[in-house]
Design a protein around this motif. Structure first.
Motif, PDB file in Angstrom:
ATOM      1  N   THR A 154       0.785  -1.238   0.000  1.00 23.68           N
ATOM      2  CA  THR A 154       0.000   0.000   0.000  1.00 23.68           C
ATOM      3  C   THR A 154       0.822   1.296   0.000  1.00 23.68           C
ATOM      4  N   PHE A 157      -0.516   3.944  -2.543  1.00 22.03           N
ATOM      5  CA  PHE A 157      -1.743   4.570  -2.062  1.00 22.03           C
ATOM      6  C   PHE A 157      -1.437   5.612  -0.996  1.00 22.03           C
ATOM      7  N   TYR A 161      -2.270   9.535  -1.321  1.00 22.39           N
ATOM      8  CA  TYR A 161      -3.302  10.005  -0.389  1.00 22.39           C
ATOM      9  C   TYR A 161      -2.781  11.194   0.418  1.00 22.39           C
ATOM     10  N   LYS A 166      -7.051  11.084  -3.783  1.00 21.69           N
ATOM     11  CA  LYS A 166      -7.806   9.928  -3.314  1.00 21.69           C
ATOM     12  C   LYS A 166      -8.113   8.933  -4.427  1.00 21.69           C
ATOM     13  N   ALA A 168      -6.043   7.352  -5.993  1.00 15.47           N
ATOM     14  CA  ALA A 168      -5.051   6.272  -5.908  1.00 15.47           C
ATOM     15  C   ALA A 168      -5.609   5.007  -5.265  1.00 15.47           C
ATOM     16  N   ILE A 169      -6.782   5.116  -4.673  1.00 20.58           N
ATOM     17  CA  ILE A 169      -7.388   3.933  -4.046  1.00 20.58           C
ATOM     18  C   ILE A 169      -7.969   2.971  -5.079  1.00 20.58           C
ATOM     19  N   TYR A 172      -6.593  -0.582  -5.790  1.00 24.25           N
ATOM     20  CA  TYR A 172      -6.725  -1.458  -4.622  1.00 24.25           C
ATOM     21  C   TYR A 172      -8.152  -1.991  -4.506  1.00 24.25           C
ATOM     22  N   PHE A 200      -8.948   3.860   3.572  1.00 23.32           N
ATOM     23  CA  PHE A 200      -8.565   2.611   2.897  1.00 23.32           C
ATOM     24  C   PHE A 200      -9.559   1.516   3.219  1.00 23.32           C
TER      25      PHE A 200
END
Length: 237
Positions: A154, A157, A161, A166, A168-169, A172, A200
């Protein structure tokens, strides 16, 4: 609820800086569990620059929650894991001189090797997890190795972040959905903190466990270990 496994490597780093046994990693593990942690994670490296192999043996005797041992599955590491039979072994392709883990497995390139290692671990009743980047092809490869779980790496992320991005989530979220569809459990770790963990958790479905060490220990320097662990537990509900 997503389980919190506290990585105590940084406690060992602090101890090793002066020699002796202060802080005591065994006592910190006991305290973390007493404060509500649902697991203890360690990542012994060949040079034993933080957690030592003997620490792993000492911790095996006292950990009452889930015991997770991470590392590159070289012979020395595998011998330790097969000796101790922790709840979970997380396979991480870190280089010998890496300061910290900085990449996940190429599960396509190393598929046969991972299959062999995972098969041996599972024959010994050890749950297996593979440290991976959030890439669909890598997740598909992980499913073909026979692993029980993946651990999503992670750092990317967390970096974006912290810059306010945001979006970038999304990789995942997508990879967690794919992993679940393929029958893999989902763990996550690296640079998760009190600042980003709730976001997350909200956007990554089927999240079973997070392993947090560096940020948690840093936060505990200001707020205390008990307070910080309890804050994580609230955010992971």
């Amino acid at each position: 609820m997503t389980k919190l496994s506290v990585n105590i490597n940084k406690i060992a780093t602090l101890r090793n800086a002066r020699g002796g046994n202060m802080p005591n990693v065994v006592q910190v593990a006991k305290d973390a569990e007493r404060f509500g942690a649902q697991g203890i994670t360690i990542h012994p490296r060949p040079d034993e620059r933080h957690i030592r192999y003997e620490d792993a043996r000492d911790l095996k005797k006292i950990v009452t929650t889930e015991f997770n041992i991470e590392g590159n599955p070289i012979d020395k590491f595998l011998d330790l894991v097969l000796e101790l039979k922790p709840t979970q072994a997380t396979l991480v392709p870190d280089a010998v001189n890496a300061i910290t883990s900085n990449a996940g497995w190429d599960t396509q390139k190393h598929k046969d090797y991972l299959k062999e290692v995972i098969s041996e671990l599972k024959r010994n009743g050890i749950r297996t997890s593979i440290f991976v980047d959030p890439t669909p092809a890598i997740i598909e490869g992980a499913a073909e190795t026979g692993a029980d779980r993946i651990e999503l790496y992670t750092e990317e992320f967390a970096h974006y972040y912290s810059l306010g991005n945001k979006e970038a989530i999304h990789p995942y979220t997508q990879c967690a959905e794919l992993a679940h569809k393929l029958g893999l459990g989902i763990n996550a770790g690296h640079d998760l903190s009190l600042q980003n963990i709730q976001f997350f958790k909200e956007y990554v479905p089927h999240l079973l466990e997070v392993s947090i060490g560096h940020a948690l220990v840093c936060e505990a320097l200001y707020e205390g270990l008990e307070s910080v662990i309890k804050q994580y537990l609230i955010k992971l509900k």
